[in-house]
Design a protein around this motif. Structure first.
Motif, short mmCIF file in Angstrom:
data_model
loop_
_atom_site.label_atom_id
_atom_site.label_comp_id
_atom_site.label_asym_id
_atom_site.label_seq_id
_atom_site.Cartn_x
_atom_site.Cartn_y
_atom_site.Cartn_z
N ASP A 185 0.86 -1.19 0.00
CA ASP A 185 0.00 0.00 0.00
C ASP A 185 0.90 1.24 0.00
OD1 ASP A 185 -2.06 1.81 0.30
OD2 ASP A 185 -2.26 1.49 2.44
N ASP A 223 4.17 1.13 -0.60
CA ASP A 223 5.42 0.78 0.08
C ASP A 223 6.59 0.59 -0.89
OD1 ASP A 223 3.92 0.67 2.40
OD2 ASP A 223 3.46 -1.47 2.11
N TYR A 271 -4.21 1.96 -7.59
CA TYR A 271 -3.87 1.86 -6.15
C TYR A 271 -4.00 3.24 -5.51
CZ TYR A 271 -2.03 -2.76 -7.13
OH TYR A 271 -1.91 -4.08 -7.51
N LYS A 321 -2.26 4.82 -3.23
CA LYS A 321 -1.04 5.64 -3.12
C LYS A 321 -0.20 5.46 -4.37
CE LYS A 321 -1.03 5.40 1.88
NZ LYS A 321 -0.53 4.67 3.03
#
Ligand SMILES: Cc1cc2nc3c(=O)[nH]c(=O)nc-3n(C[C@H](O)[C@H](O)[C@H](O)COP(=O)(O)O)c2cc1C
Length: 152
Positions: free
Chosen positions: A60, A62, A94, A96
Motif C-alpha cells: 500500500d 510501500d 492503487y 497511493k
C-alpha cells in the motif's frame, strides 16, 4: 559529472524508465553507471555526483522488499553534497500512486542528499510519446540542475 542510475523492477516498467534516463544522460558529458539496487553496496553511491534512484511501488504505497537492505545500509551513510532524483512506476488503480517514490525521496533527504523537487511517476511502462518525453525531460532537468549546483 559522474551519474548513477539505480533501480528495482519486478516486471520491467521501472527498468524501461531507467533506460530512457540513461539514454538522455549518455548524450551529455556525464559518465553513467546503471545497476539494480539489490546488487550494490549503498556505500558505492558516495562515488557519484548525481544519483537517480528508482523503484516500483508495492503493498500500500510501500518500498519493494528488494530495496529494504539497501535503504537500511543507507542509514549508516552521510550523503551530504550528492544530488539525487527519484522515479518509479506504479498504477493509478492503487490509492497511493507511486508511493515508493516519495518514501525514497524522504529517506535520501534524511541522509543528507540534495533531492530534486520534482519526482517522476509513470503509470506502468513509459510507452506513449507523452510519457517518454516526460522521462526525457525529467532526466535533462535533473542533469542541468546538478550541473548548475556543482558549478555554484
Ligand atoms: C501487490 C501489489 C501492490 C501494488 N501496490 C501499488 C501501490 O501501492 N501504488 C502503486 O502506484 N502501484 C502499486 N502496484 C503496481 C506496481 O507498482 C506497477 O505494476 C508497476 O508498474 C510495476 O513496476 P515494475 O515493472 O518496475 O516492477 C502494486 C502491484 C502489486 C502486484
Amino acid at each position: 559529472m559522474k551519474a548513477f542510475i539505480g533501480y528495482v523492477s519486478m516486471s520491467g516498467n521501472t527498468e524501461d524508465i531507467s533506460n530512457i534516463i540513461k539514454d538522455v544522460l549518455l548524450t551529455t558529458e556525464c559518465e553513467v553507471d546503471m545497476e539494480c539496487l539489490d546488487e550494490i553496496e549503498a556505500a558505492s553511491l558516495l562515488a557519484y555526483d548525481c544519483i537517480f534512484i528508482g523503484a516500483y511501488t508495492w503493498g500500500d504505497g510501500d518500498l519493494p522488499y528488494e530495496v529494504e537492505d539497501f535503504f537500511e545500509e543507507l542509514n549508516e551513510l552521510d550523503l551530504d553534497g550528492i544530488h539525487a532524483a527519484c522515479f518509479g512506476s506504479g498504477e493509478y488503480a492503487y490509492p497511493k500512486f507511486c508511493g515508493a517514490v516519495d518514501v525514497m525521496a524522504d529517506l535520501l533527504n534524511e541522509r543528507g542528499c540534495d533531492v530534486f523537487a520534482e519526482r517522476l511517476k509513470i503509470e506502468l511502462s513509459p510507452e506513449s510519446d507523452e510519457q517518454i518525453i516526460e522521462c526525457q525531460q525529467f532526466a535533462k532537468a535533473v542533469y542541468e540542475w546538478a550541473l548548475a549546483k556543482q558549478g555554484s
